[in-house]
Design a protein around this motif. Structure first.
Motif, PDB file in Angstrom:
ATOM      1  N   PRO A  26       0.827  -1.308   0.155  1.00 24.00           N
ATOM      2  CA  PRO A  26      -0.086  -0.029  -0.053  1.00 24.00           C
ATOM      3  C   PRO A  26       1.116   1.262   0.065  1.00 24.00           C
ATOM      4  CG  PRO A  26      -0.695  -1.642   1.775  1.00 24.00           C
ATOM      5  CD  PRO A  26       0.500  -1.961   1.212  1.00 24.00           C
ATOM      6  N   ILE A  27       0.256   2.353  -0.711  1.00 23.77           N
ATOM      7  CA  ILE A  27       0.927   3.546  -0.406  1.00 23.77           C
ATOM      8  C   ILE A  27      -0.031   4.667  -0.182  1.00 23.77           C
ATOM      9  CG2 ILE A  27       2.869   3.363  -2.338  1.00 23.77           C
ATOM     10  CD1 ILE A  27       1.259   4.227  -4.458  1.00 23.77           C
ATOM     11  N   TYR A  28       0.219   5.509   0.465  1.00 27.00           N
ATOM     12  CA  TYR A  28      -0.669   6.511   1.089  1.00 27.00           C
ATOM     13  C   TYR A  28      -0.231   8.059   0.770  1.00 27.00           C
ATOM     14  CZ  TYR A  28      -3.021   3.014   4.058  1.00 27.00           C
ATOM     15  OH  TYR A  28      -3.833   2.010   4.402  1.00 27.00           O
ATOM     16  N   ASP A  29      -1.167   8.899   0.832  1.00 28.40           N
ATOM     17  CA  ASP A  29      -1.076  10.221   0.500  1.00 28.40           C
ATOM     18  C   ASP A  29      -2.085  11.059   1.061  1.00 28.40           C
ATOM     19  OD1 ASP A  29      -0.686  12.929  -0.233  1.00 28.40           O
ATOM     20  OD2 ASP A  29      -0.167  12.389  -2.238  1.00 28.40           O
ATOM     21  N   HIS A  30      -1.820  11.684   2.215  1.00 23.12           N
ATOM     22  CA  HIS A  30      -2.740  12.495   2.978  1.00 23.12           C
ATOM     23  C   HIS A  30      -2.243  14.089   2.795  1.00 23.12           C
ATOM     24  CE1 HIS A  30      -4.530   8.862   4.602  1.00 23.12           C
ATOM     25  NE2 HIS A  30      -3.300   8.420   5.076  1.00 23.12           N
ATOM     26  N   SER A  31      -1.898  14.427   1.615  1.00 19.69           N
ATOM     27  CA  SER A  31      -1.279  15.801   1.709  1.00 19.69           C
ATOM     28  C   SER A  31      -2.472  16.977   1.405  1.00 19.69           C
ATOM     29  CB  SER A  31      -0.269  15.843   0.357  1.00 19.69           C
ATOM     30  OG  SER A  31      -1.227  15.568  -0.584  1.00 19.69           O
ATOM     31  N   GLY A  32      -3.560  16.501   1.271  1.00 13.45           N
ATOM     32  CA  GLY A  32      -4.597  17.408   0.814  1.00 13.45           C
ATOM     33  C   GLY A  32      -4.951  17.550  -0.453  1.00 13.45           C
ATOM     34  N   ASN A  33      -4.150  17.174  -1.396  1.00 11.48           N
ATOM     35  CA  ASN A  33      -4.478  17.433  -2.816  1.00 11.48           C
ATOM     36  C   ASN A  33      -5.148  15.836  -3.103  1.00 11.48           C
ATOM     37  OD1 ASN A  33      -3.159  19.899  -3.264  1.00 11.48           O
ATOM     38  ND2 ASN A  33      -1.188  18.915  -3.545  1.00 11.48           N
ATOM     39  N   VAL A  34      -4.534  14.937  -2.802  1.00 15.91           N
ATOM     40  CA  VAL A  34      -5.253  13.470  -2.764  1.00 15.91           C
ATOM     41  C   VAL A  34      -5.075  12.947  -1.486  1.00 15.91           C
ATOM     42  CG1 VAL A  34      -4.741  11.196  -3.513  1.00 15.91           C
ATOM     43  CG2 VAL A  34      -4.221  13.116  -4.914  1.00 15.91           C
ATOM     44  N   ASP A  35      -6.276  12.089  -0.932  1.00 17.47           N
ATOM     45  CA  ASP A  35      -6.331  11.926   0.501  1.00 17.47           C
ATOM     46  C   ASP A  35      -6.965  10.275   0.315  1.00 17.47           C
ATOM     47  OD1 ASP A  35      -6.334  11.505   3.253  1.00 17.47           O
ATOM     48  OD2 ASP A  35      -8.154  12.678   3.482  1.00 17.47           O
ATOM     49  N   GLY A  36      -5.912   9.311   0.463  1.00 17.38           N
ATOM     50  CA  GLY A  36      -6.167   7.975   0.467  1.00 17.38           C
ATOM     51  C   GLY A  36      -4.936   6.926   0.206  1.00 17.38           C
ATOM     52  N   CYS A  37      -5.031   5.697  -0.403  1.00 16.08           N
ATOM     53  CA  CYS A  37      -4.038   4.946  -0.635  1.00 16.08           C
ATOM     54  C   CYS A  37      -4.452   4.341  -1.898  1.00 16.08           C
ATOM     55  CB  CYS A  37      -3.976   4.048   0.425  1.00 16.08           C
ATOM     56  SG  CYS A  37      -5.640   2.999   0.692  1.00 16.08           S
ATOM     57  N   GLY A  38      -3.176   3.628  -2.442  1.00 15.95           N
ATOM     58  CA  GLY A  38      -3.297   2.758  -3.696  1.00 15.95           C
ATOM     59  C   GLY A  38      -2.178   1.825  -3.326  1.00 15.95           C
ATOM     60  N   TYR A  39      -1.643   1.260  -4.615  1.00 14.80           N
ATOM     61  CA  TYR A  39      -0.676   0.373  -4.539  1.00 14.80           C
ATOM     62  C   TYR A  39       0.486   0.479  -5.622  1.00 14.80           C
ATOM     63  CZ  TYR A  39      -3.666  -2.677  -1.528  1.00 14.80           C
ATOM     64  OH  TYR A  39      -4.400  -2.912  -0.086  1.00 14.80           O
ATOM     65  N   LYS A  40       1.853   0.299  -5.035  1.00  9.06           N
ATOM     66  CA  LYS A  40       2.721   0.020  -6.018  1.00  9.06           C
ATOM     67  C   LYS A  40       3.726  -1.202  -5.795  1.00  9.06           C
ATOM     68  CE  LYS A  40       6.154   3.026  -3.285  1.00  9.06           C
ATOM     69  NZ  LYS A  40       6.892   4.125  -3.418  1.00  9.06           N
ATOM     70  N   GLY A  44       8.420   0.448  -7.830  1.00 11.11           N
ATOM     71  CA  GLY A  44       8.016   2.004  -7.691  1.00 11.11           C
ATOM     72  C   GLY A  44       6.681   2.388  -8.777  1.00 11.11           C
ATOM     73  N   LYS A  45       6.433   1.213  -9.419  1.00 11.29           N
ATOM     74  CA  LYS A  45       5.255   1.401 -10.420  1.00 11.29           C
ATOM     75  C   LYS A  45       3.919   1.307  -9.537  1.00 11.29           C
ATOM     76  CE  LYS A  45       3.240  -0.404 -14.509  1.00 11.29           C
ATOM     77  NZ  LYS A  45       3.080  -1.562 -15.638  1.00 11.29           N
ATOM     78  N   VAL A  46       3.102   2.483  -9.683  1.00  9.20           N
ATOM     79  CA  VAL A  46       1.919   2.387  -9.143  1.00  9.20           C
ATOM     80  C   VAL A  46       0.855   1.629 -10.124  1.00  9.20           C
ATOM     81  CG1 VAL A  46      -0.110   4.017  -8.718  1.00  9.20           C
ATOM     82  CG2 VAL A  46       2.235   4.945  -8.409  1.00  9.20           C
ATOM     83  N   VAL A  47       0.281   0.515  -9.308  1.00  9.60           N
ATOM     84  CA  VAL A  47      -0.521  -0.368 -10.268  1.00  9.60           C
ATOM     85  C   VAL A  47      -2.052  -0.001  -9.494  1.00  9.60           C
ATOM     86  CG1 VAL A  47       1.057  -2.208 -10.200  1.00  9.60           C
ATOM     87  CG2 VAL A  47      -0.159  -1.974  -7.989  1.00  9.60           C
ATOM     88  N   VAL A  48      -2.252   0.643  -8.606  1.00  2.39           N
ATOM     89  CA  VAL A  48      -3.583   1.229  -8.066  1.00  2.39           C
ATOM     90  C   VAL A  48      -3.277   2.600  -7.742  1.00  2.39           C
ATOM     91  CG1 VAL A  48      -5.638   1.108  -6.543  1.00  2.39           C
ATOM     92  CG2 VAL A  48      -4.433  -0.994  -7.515  1.00  2.39           C
ATOM     93  N   ALA A  49      -3.913   3.572  -8.258  1.00  5.90           N
ATOM     94  CA  ALA A  49      -4.007   5.115  -7.983  1.00  5.90           C
ATOM     95  C   ALA A  49      -4.094   5.362  -6.645  1.00  5.90           C
ATOM     96  CB  ALA A  49      -4.602   5.821  -8.955  1.00  5.90           C
ATOM     97  N   VAL A  50      -3.079   6.312  -6.030  1.00  3.24           N
ATOM     98  CA  VAL A  50      -3.319   6.861  -4.728  1.00  3.24           C
ATOM     99  C   VAL A  50      -4.758   7.401  -4.710  1.00  3.24           C
ATOM    100  CG1 VAL A  50      -2.434   8.319  -2.900  1.00  3.24           C
ATOM    101  CG2 VAL A  50      -0.868   6.701  -4.317  1.00  3.24           C
ATOM    102  N   GLY A  51      -5.216   7.370  -3.567  1.00  2.00           N
ATOM    103  CA  GLY A  51      -6.689   8.070  -3.345  1.00  2.00           C
ATOM    104  C   GLY A  51      -7.843   7.096  -3.869  1.00  2.00           C
ATOM    105  N   THR A  52      -7.572   5.956  -4.686  1.00  2.00           N
ATOM    106  CA  THR A  52      -8.686   5.165  -5.063  1.00  2.00           C
ATOM    107  C   THR A  52      -9.419   4.532  -3.782  1.00  2.00           C
ATOM    108  OG1 THR A  52      -7.401   4.472  -6.790  1.00  2.00           O
ATOM    109  CG2 THR A  52      -9.290   3.080  -6.212  1.00  2.00           C
TER     110      THR A  52
END
Length: 365
Positions: A26-40, A44-52
């Motif tokens: 899992p990868i997370y981003d709570h920066s405010g622009n995107v809030d949520g998680c995805g997978y890489k 380092g390749k993102v296979v599920v977009a962060v925020g999904t």
């Protein structure tokens, strides 16, 4: 960790894609622009977009839970979960309830082809029920339990009407629900309790260690720490070790003790708060006589949970405290000090251990 197939763009590429394996996390981003998680993957390749998703679990048994949180009709946040496969595809819809624990949602993961799934009470009150679902999304063991663990070696721990027992993967009872508590299995045995006394059962539900101990830890290298109280007013008692048949192997004589690892265990001399930690072998003989203040990092804030207090790859850490701070000693299996490090306080010692990856964060021993 499971190895996952890198997604291919066509049937021709499937064979080569099968050769290109990667761990997916899992990868997370709570920066405010995107809030949520995805997978890489590890590349380092993102296979599920962060925020999904709002919550993302690690891959387990070829599947990973994913969760969404939303306001219900009562204006309270509720969580639902579903599951993705190794390619990141959502294969089980996000429609299953998630129990709201004391501090966080209790998401469930697949194990041995099944996952415990939760169903809330219709009126929204506390205390729903669990059943089990297969990888096709079919409920194969009906909702009936107040608690349901993952399956391990074909056995799961369940709670019904306030008591604990075990079931097999067909939902058939192995151990009738009659215990106050059943802890997870270790080396084929699970600790059980009745009226605040402890024993152990095997995978067939047979009681192999009598329920007569005031405390009994999980088994490690064939032995388990036990505790006996000297009298009702003596909360701490003394600690020793039993084998898998409940035989007393090392007499209770210490004020604290850790599980065995690599043939050695940390114990604290029986002097109450003034006790010191040393290291014994499986005969109970000291390899390192008691002289250390602590065998693990234990912060009162509960900010950290550490996997320490035991040998790993031939190394263990012991600590001494003084008015000037905390000293960490790196010991080999003979007790020889390989390195010494000084810190202002326990927080600094903990931060250094985390940064240097000396011990595993959030992996309880």
């Amino acid at each position: 960790m499971n190895r996952l197939l890198t997604a291919s763009l066509g049937a021709i590429m499937l064979s080569s894609a099968s050769m290109a394996m990667a761990d997916v996390h899992p990868i997370y981003d709570h920066s405010g622009n995107v809030d949520g998680c995805g997978y890489k993957n590890d590349a380092g390749k993102v296979v599920v977009a962060v925020g999904t998703y709002d919550s993302c679990g690690e891959m387990s048994d070829g599947m990973a839970y994913v969760g969404k949180e939303e306001l219900d009709s009562s204006e309270e946040y509720k969580a639902k979960q579903g599951f993705i496969d190794a390619t990141g595809k959502l294969v089980i819809p996000i429609k299953y309830d998630v129990e709201n624990g004391m501090d966080e949602y209790i998401y469930q993961s697949f194990s041995e082809g099944l996952v415990a799934v939760y169903k809330s009470n219709k009126d929204g009150s506390y205390g729903g029920v669990y059943g089990y679902m297969d990888k096709k999304g079919k409920i194969v063991i009906p909702y009936a339990y107040g608690f349901a663990s993952e399956f391990e070696n074909g056995v799961a721990i369940v709670q019904k009407d306030g008591d604990y027992g075990t079931i097999d993967k067909a939902g058939k009872s192995i151990t009738k629900a009659r215990y106050d508590q059943i802890m997870g299995y270790s080396e084929g045995l699970a600790i059980v309790s009745v009226d605040q006394l402890y024993g152990a059962i095997d995978l067939k539900g047979k009681l192999v260690v009598p329920i007569e101990f005031d405390r009994l830890d999980y088994f490690s290298e064939g032995l388990a720490v036990y505790n006996v109280l000297r009298d009702p007013s003596d909360y701490e008692g003394t600690y020793g070790y039993i084998d898998k048949n409940g035989n007393n192997v090392i007499n209770a004589q210490w004020s604290n003790a850790k599980p065995f690892a690599e043939g050695l265990a940390a114990v604290r001399s029986d002097d109450g708060e003034a006790g010191k930690w040393g290291i014994i072998d499986k005969s109970g003989k000291y390899v390192v006589k008691p002289k250390y203040s602590a065998a693990s990092i234990e912060l009162e804030t509960d900010q950290y949970s550490f996997d320490d207090g035991h040998y790993k790859n031939g190394i263990m850490y012991m600590y001494n405290t003084s008015p000037s701070g905390v000293t960490r000693y790196t010991l080999d299996k003979t007790g020889k000090v390989l390195a010494t490090n000084k810190f202002k306080d326990w927080d600094k010692a903990a931060d250094d251990a985390i940064n240097k990856k000396l011990i595993d964060l959030n992996h309880g021993w």
